[in-house]
Structure formats: structure tokens, C-alpha cells
Scaffold this motif. Structure first.
Motif, mmCIF file in Angstrom:
data_model
loop_
_atom_site.group_PDB
_atom_site.id
_atom_site.type_symbol
_atom_site.label_atom_id
_atom_site.label_comp_id
_atom_site.label_asym_id
_atom_site.label_seq_id
_atom_site.Cartn_x
_atom_site.Cartn_y
_atom_site.Cartn_z
ATOM 1 N N SER A 4 43.689 37.203 40.361
ATOM 2 C CA SER A 4 43.140 38.436 40.923
ATOM 3 C C SER A 4 41.709 38.699 40.466
ATOM 4 C CB SER A 4 44.045 39.625 40.629
ATOM 5 O OG SER A 4 44.394 39.639 39.289
ATOM 6 N N VAL A 5 41.062 39.533 41.255
ATOM 7 C CA VAL A 5 39.672 39.887 41.011
ATOM 8 C C VAL A 5 39.607 40.926 39.891
ATOM 9 C CG1 VAL A 5 39.528 41.778 42.687
ATOM 10 C CG2 VAL A 5 37.506 40.409 42.201
ATOM 11 N N GLN A 6 38.533 40.871 39.122
ATOM 12 C CA GLN A 6 38.288 41.823 38.045
ATOM 13 C C GLN A 6 37.407 42.920 38.629
ATOM 14 O OE1 GLN A 6 36.360 41.417 33.668
ATOM 15 N NE2 GLN A 6 37.043 39.539 34.617
ATOM 16 N N GLN A 7 37.979 44.066 38.841
ATOM 17 C CA GLN A 7 37.329 45.142 39.581
ATOM 18 C C GLN A 7 35.910 45.465 39.102
ATOM 19 O OE1 GLN A 7 38.947 45.878 42.302
ATOM 20 N NE2 GLN A 7 37.327 47.206 42.964
ATOM 21 N N GLN A 68 41.993 23.703 42.347
ATOM 22 C CA GLN A 68 43.452 23.853 42.439
ATOM 23 C C GLN A 68 43.863 25.322 42.372
ATOM 24 O OE1 GLN A 68 42.564 20.565 41.105
ATOM 25 N NE2 GLN A 68 43.415 20.113 43.112
ATOM 26 N N SER A 69 42.968 26.172 41.919
ATOM 27 C CA SER A 69 43.295 27.588 41.755
ATOM 28 C C SER A 69 43.106 28.359 43.054
ATOM 29 C CB SER A 69 42.415 28.205 40.673
ATOM 30 O OG SER A 69 42.648 27.581 39.436
ATOM 31 N N GLU A 70 43.840 29.467 43.155
ATOM 32 C CA GLU A 70 43.687 30.383 44.284
ATOM 33 C C GLU A 70 43.069 31.661 43.761
ATOM 34 O OE1 GLU A 70 46.447 31.543 47.664
ATOM 35 O OE2 GLU A 70 47.710 30.210 46.459
ATOM 36 N N TYR A 71 41.845 31.929 44.199
ATOM 37 C CA TYR A 71 41.135 33.126 43.741
ATOM 38 C C TYR A 71 41.179 34.189 44.834
ATOM 39 C CZ TYR A 71 39.188 29.860 40.305
ATOM 40 O OH TYR A 71 39.032 28.923 39.316
ATOM 41 N N GLU A 72 41.504 35.408 44.430
ATOM 42 C CA GLU A 72 41.544 36.521 45.379
ATOM 43 C C GLU A 72 40.175 36.718 46.037
ATOM 44 O OE1 GLU A 72 42.873 41.245 45.471
ATOM 45 O OE2 GLU A 72 42.527 40.293 43.532
ATOM 46 N N LEU A 73 39.137 36.419 45.292
ATOM 47 C CA LEU A 73 37.764 36.635 45.752
ATOM 48 C C LEU A 73 37.285 35.596 46.772
ATOM 49 C CD1 LEU A 73 35.496 38.598 45.292
ATOM 50 C CD2 LEU A 73 34.766 37.256 43.324
ATOM 51 N N MET A 74 37.926 34.432 46.796
ATOM 52 C CA MET A 74 37.480 33.342 47.669
ATOM 53 C C MET A 74 37.731 33.664 49.147
ATOM 54 S SD MET A 74 36.043 30.304 47.565
ATOM 55 C CE MET A 74 36.267 29.471 46.013
#
Length: 116
Positions: A4-7, A68-74
Motif C-alpha cells: 500500500s501507498v504511504q499517504q 515481482q511486487s505489486e504496488y498500489e501506486l503503480m
């Protein structure tokens, strides 16, 4: 697992500063492509690093950037597109694609600020 994104890391000020650095680099890359001297690739590699670092710094993670990671920001298909760019950083099409990723990520930050 979604990272998750860091607000607080995607405040308008932080995103504008990050995107501003890209704008400067983008102009340099564009000029390098117009010169056709092969120098665009080194600036592209810098731009790719700057993009990946922002994704990591703006996410709740201590791990280095990973495809390999899934970033909310991507952005949508962002990882596939980034891999395409990284495979041929000297190509003009990859420069255009990286510019699109920056724009979409900036918009995504704005949407995520509203959402949370």
C-alpha cells in the motif's frame, strides 16, 4: 500481496517536487533524442531509477524496488510497461512510455490522496 501507498509520502508538494525533477530530465532526454548522439540512454536510466525510487519511497515497504511486487501506486500495466522501457532505454518509444508512466502516477497520487 499489494504494497500500500504511504499517504504522507504522496502529498501534493512531494509529488510536485518528484514530477518537477522528471520534467527537467525529460527535457534533457528529449534534446538527446533530437541530437541522435546516443546520450539519451544514460538519462533514461536515471529517469527509470528516479521513478522506481519514488514508488518505493511512497510505499509501506523497506524492500528495494522489485518487479515481482505489486504496488498500489503503480499505474495499470505499469510493471509490464516499465520492463519494456528497461529492456530498451535508448529507444524514443521507451522515452514516451516512461513519460506516460510519470503522468499516470502523478494522477494516481491525486486519486489516492482523495480516496484515503
Amino acid at each position: 500481496m499489494m504494497i500500500s501507498v504511504q499517504q504522507e509520502a504522496i502529498s501534493k508538494e512531494a509529488v510536485d517536487a518528484w514530477h518537477g525533477k522528471w520534467e527537467t530530465l525529460r527535457e534533457t532526454i528529449h534534446a538527446a533524442h533530437e541530437r541522435r548522439d546516443g546520450s539519451a540512454q544514460q538519462f533514461m536510466i536515471e529517469g527509470i531509477g528516479h521513478f522506481e525510487q519514488f514508488i518505493v519511497d511512497s510505499s509501506v515497504t523497506d524492500a528495494p524496488f522489485s518487479v515481482q511486487s505489486e504496488y498500489e501506486l503503480m499505474p495499470i500495466n505499469g510493471m509490464e510497461r516499465l520492463q519494456f522501457i528497461k529492456a530498451r532505454p535508448g529507444q524514443y518509444a521507451c522515452y514516451r512510455q516512461l513519460d506516460e508512466l510519470y503522468k499516470e502516477t502523478k494522477k494516481r497520487c491525486a486519486r489516492l490522496r482523495i480516496k484515503k
